[in-house]
Design an enzyme around this catalytic site. Structure first.
Site, PDB file in Angstrom:
ATOM      1  CB  CYS A 122      -1.160  -0.002   0.764  1.00  0.00           C
ATOM      2  SG  CYS A 122      -2.054   1.635   0.852  1.00  0.00           S
ATOM      3  CB  ILE A 123       0.742   4.503   1.800  1.00  0.00           C
ATOM      4  CG1 ILE A 123       1.815   5.785   1.782  1.00  0.00           C
ATOM      5  CG2 ILE A 123       1.144   3.632   3.444  1.00  0.00           C
ATOM      6  CD1 ILE A 123       0.944   6.995   2.923  1.00  0.00           C
TER       7      ILE A 123
END
Length: 619
Positions: free
Chosen positions: A351-352
């Site tokens: 994800c991030i």
């Protein structure tokens, strides 16, 4: 003999309430309602503060903006464009009236005992109307179908507005769906057959318990409604979840580095370095032994290191995106080398954490630093042109509102982040718990994934503003030389190492169309894989579970459009983990004797999962 009207068992065959018990419970509900109203009124009392003064000493009165996100403005623009074509609007209204006429006719047939096929049915996977009462009797069936007709008509009509800025249209449609979800008949006592039965059969005891749950949640949220998704006492990090044996071998004020105990006599030479998102905690990769990704990788013979991010507070308000690169990835790589003696690793970014990993790899390429030899991205975006519904929260009005919100403490509270993500699946992550906890008066089911989801963290203001503005709003990372990080202009084309790119078919946070765009940006070979399910279950899918499916396309050159990739893809049952292991193993070096935490130059600090992950905002 004429057939009796089909009124449905859930609407007629209900035991009669006990008048005395009913009266007692309603008295308790009234008392609790008064307590709630008094508490809310007390919390609304303004603090005695000196009002701000103007240049001449006169007090300034600046009322708060009632619509800081400009949702009303978005709806107004949609309405103006719809009214610009009155004929189309009239046609849409006529279609709605015709559908309602058919629905009334069908409902009349059912009252008269004649069969009538439903005019509209819930979408597959819509759990709001699974109770038999929605189908068995004509009254609740009418409520369900009239709601579905109206809500779909609203969404369809809004989408027909021509000439609207796509960002404005997306915002209006998103918030319209939030309103429509809130108005579902499943969310109210008198229009939900399951709740009605529970209320009558328990003499209102379910509503008494529901009010108690509501008051507890407001108290726990310190005046804000913190909907309880799971019993926080049902799980203990390090005891019932996050139990893979390991040690903390390095830490700074931003992260702890965990090294896990080997379970094989030999391991791959190159350690595996995992960077999870800091929006949530790392143990999504280690929920329980049966589905733990970390335990599975350890058993496969990898020396696994995982970053466990610290909970930002007033002492870390100055942390930036660059801080996460330097103190998270770069210091983490140095620590892995001290722990194992190995300069080269393979890596994962989730994800991030994947966006940070890609940014760091581009930065390392500019610096001629070649330490990560292969990288895997889980649900990670680097091109945000089609970033999905989260884009609703990255227009100028919303970003300004968030920056003002973060300015006071220097970070974004975890509750704000949790609300944002829950809104993407409001029926599953908000309204289902409203019905279960407050209307049915039940306790939430003890589910480890929901415990992790509720164990939210915070986002440092400077880092978060940089990420939202430069990635989501301006999309600079995907444009060569446009994003500068730690003195270097980033170019993803300079990332020449092998890439395994994971996406999930039903991911609302990192849509597969958005993730796929990275295949056209990296300079080395990219193996793209699309898994079944969503942002979490699409990643955490142990092979032993034999769930879902995944798609692979063995083309040597990924086509520009994901639709063309899908056309040439083959579906495989079950988890994709074995395919990924087969890809990663040859890139992980020869086998060497297993390494234990503390064997190298780093001393053991404490046992895994460490102390950082145990910090909680709300219990």
């Amino acid at each position: 003999m004429a057939k009796q009207p089909d009124s449905g068992k859930p609407e007629t065959d209900i035991k009669l309430p006990d008048p005395a018990a009913w009266a007692r419970n309603w008295a308790r509900i009234t008392e609790q309602s008064q307590k709630l109203m008094a508490d809310m009124a007390a919390r609304q009392q303004p603090e005695a503060k000196q009002p701000p003064q103007g240049p001449l000493g006169a007090p300034l009165h600046a009322p708060a903006n009632p619509d800081p996100l400009n949702v009303g403005g978005a709806f107004m623009e949609i309405a103006q464009h719809l009214m610009a074509d009155p004929n189309r609007l009239a046609e849409a209204q006529m279609k709605l009236w015709q559908d309602y006429a058919k629905l009334w006719a069908n409902t009349t047939d059912r009252f008269l005992g004649r069969p009538a096929a439903p005019l509209v049915e819930p979408d597959k996977g819509d759990k709001r109307f699974k109770d038999a009462g929605w189908q068995d009797g004509p009254v609740f069936d009418f409520l369900k179908q009239s709601y579905l007709l109206t809500s779909r008509w609203v969404q369809s009509t809004m989408s027909q507005a021509e000439g609207v800025d796509p960002k404005v249209a997306r915002k209006a449609e998103f918030y319209a769906k939030q309103f429509l979800d809130a108005l579902s008949p499943s969310n109210f006592v008198l229009t939900n057959p399951e709740v009605m039965r529970a209320t009558i059969e328990s003499n209102g005891e379910n509503l008494v318990k529901g009010w108690e749950n509501l008051l507890e949640d407001i108290e726990r949220g310190k005046g804000k409604l913190a909907v309880k998704m799971v019993d926080s006492k049902a799980f203990t990090v390090g005891e019932t979840i996050a139990t893979t044996p390991g040690k903390v071998v390095y830490q700074n004020d931003l992260m702890q580095l965990l090294q896990f105990e080997p379970t094989t006599k030999q391991v791959y030479q190159r350690p595996l370095f995992i960077v999870p998102p800091w929006i949530n905690k790392y143990y999504i990769l280690d929920l329980k032994p049966q589905n733990s990704f970390i335990r599975w990788m350890v058993d496969k013979g990898y020396t696994v290191f995982v970053v466990s991010w610290n909970m930002p507070d007033e002492t870390t308000v100055d942390k930036t995106f660059e801080s996460y690169m330097r103190e998270g990835i770069l210091e983490g790589l140095d620590a892995v080398k001290k722990a194992t003696g190995e300069d080269e690793v393979t890596a994962i970014g989730y994800c991030i954490g994947g966006t940070l990993m890609a940014s760091t790899l581009a930065w390392m390429a500019q610096k001629k630093i070649d330490r990560i030899k292969a990288v895997t991205f889980f649900a990670a975006q680097v091109d945000f042109t089609e970033a999905g519904e989260l884009s609703v929260f990255t227009d100028e009005e919303t970003l300004t509102y968030l920056e003002n919100l973060m300015a006071e403490k220097g970070y974004l509270d975890g509750g704000e982040m949790a609300t944002t993500f829950n809104m993407l699946r409001a029926n599953d992550l908000i309204w289902s718990f409203v019905v279960n906890n407050y209307l049915l008066g039940r306790e939430p089911f003890p589910f480890d994934l929901l415990y992790w989801n509720a164990d939210c963290t915070r986002m440092p203001a400077k880092m978060h503003a940089f990420y939202l503005r430069n990635m989501y709003q301006k999309n600079l990372l995907s444009q060569p030389g446009q994003l500068e990080l730690a003195g270097e202009k980033l170019d993803l084309r300079q990332i020449k190492i092998p890439v395994y790119l994971q996406a999930s078919k039903d991911d609302h946070i990192a849509p597969y169309k958005s993730v796929y765009k990275a295949t056209q940006l990296y300079g080395g070979p990219v193996r793209f894989m699309m898994a079944g399910s969503g942002h979490i279950a699409g990643v955490i899918n142990h092979p032993d579970a034999k769930k879902y499916q995944h798609w692979l396309n063995d083309t040597k050159t990924n086509p520009p459009n994901v639709e063309d990739w899908i056309k040439g893809a083959k579906e495989y049952p079950g988890s994709w983990w074995n395919d990924w292991d087969a890809w990663l193993a040859p890139k992980s070096g020869d086998k060497v004797p297993a390494r234990k935490p503390g064997d190298g130059k780093l001393k053991v600090i404490e046992a895994a999962p460490g102390s950082y992950v145990k910090k909680r905002i709300v219990d």
